[in-house]
Design a protein around this motif. Structure first.
Motif: not given
Length: 314
Positions: A26-28, A212-219
């Protein structure tokens, strides 16, 4: 001034992966807005303008599309082309009109030529016709790359795109009539375990795919939004060495779901035999990025479906 990031199609598989990644890092100075098809009819330019006027995004990740599995595409090539062209035109034009600082659109490996050499890379997108099974969807997605370059040339817009390989994970579409191979297999195995029946896998099981795993793609998509500055697309994928056959995938899913009896219906179409993609460009930027091991990602995906069966899209 902070970023206001609008994600179209933000409640689906990829959107949820991006949300997971954004919350994990998370970025402010970032506000994320994840939209669904219920929020706006993106085929309408007027409705899309109203959406942009309401949210006033500084950045956009464009995921919204009419999507489906192999058999849906075979039946509706014209509709897949028409709807996706309208969606993309509305979103890109509004990004220009509202002076969005950066747009990242999501393409697909199906845009690549059917007759090509492997591995495919970012320079080969327009080298020939895509596979005939889903040419409507593929050409509409391919045109996003054309639009990105046109908007950059004429207006100076910072528009780019990513090309993920086959995606899977929590919040996928598990509808047996209209889903991709992994969610369909997970749902079939769930039903087989419940009913004590065999699982029928469509096709021979021999085609090869990179998943590709969706969590990896998200990153990786969050990184693209924050750091990637080229107009040229970038392939987001595991390496060639991680390519697996549909038979191997079915066996891993069956193992995780506790199913033993797998049958292959060779009367059903296989689609393209392979679509091997080269992730060398990604590795130039992120040489140390760690992908979730396939079996671990599949374990998490199967567990999510079992735990969320009642509310999963099916």
């Amino acid at each position: 001034m902070g970023k206001k990031i609008l994600v179209t199609g933000g409640t689906g598989l990829v959107g949820r992966g991006i949300e997971f990644a954004a919350l994990s890092d998370k970025r402010e100075d970032e506000e994320w807005i994840f939209l669904s098809s219920k929020d706006c009819n993106l085929t309408s330019m007027d409705e899309t303008r109203k959406l942009f006027e309401m949210h006033k995004p500084t950045h956009v990740i464009h995921l919204a599309a009419m999507v489906g599995g192999l058999f849906s595409n075979l039946r509706q090539n014209a509709e897949f082309f028409r709807v996706n062209m309208l969606i993309n035109d509305s979103v890109l034009n509004c990004c220009r009109e509202f002076k969005v600082e950066k747009l990242v659109s999501c393409l697909s490996t199906c845009i690549f030529p059917d007759k090509t050499t492997y591995p495919i890379d970012e320079t080969m997108v327009h080298n020939g016709p895509p596979h005939s099974s889903n040419f409507g969807y593929a050409y509409a997605k391919r045109m996003l790359d054309v639009q990105n370059h046109a908007y950059r040339q004429q207006y100076g817009c910072q528009f780019t795109s990513v090309i993920p390989t086959n995606i899977f994970g929590p919040h996928d579409n598990f509808n047996l009539e209209d889903s991709h191979v992994i969610p369909a297999l997970i749902h079939k195995c769930y039903n087989a375990k419940r009913d004590g029946t065999a699982v029928t896998v469509f096709g021979s099981g021999t085609p090869l795919r990179q998943f590709i795993y969706s969590h990896d793609l998200g990153r990786l998509m969050v990184w693209t939004l924050r750091e990637y500055t080229e107009t040229e697309p970038i392939i987001l994928s595991v390496g060639e060495e991680d390519e697996v056959s549909i038979k191997q995938v079915a066996e891993v899913v069956a193992k995780e779901m506790g199913v033993e009896n797998l049958q292959f219906d060779t009367t059903k179409a296989d689609g393209q035999f392979k679509k091997t993609a080269n992730n060398a460009k990604l590795r130039q930027y992120l040489p140390d990025f760690q992908f979730t091991p396939f079996e671990q990602a599949m374990k998490e995906s199967c567990a999510w479906f079992v735990e969320n069966y009642e509310k999963a899209r099916k």
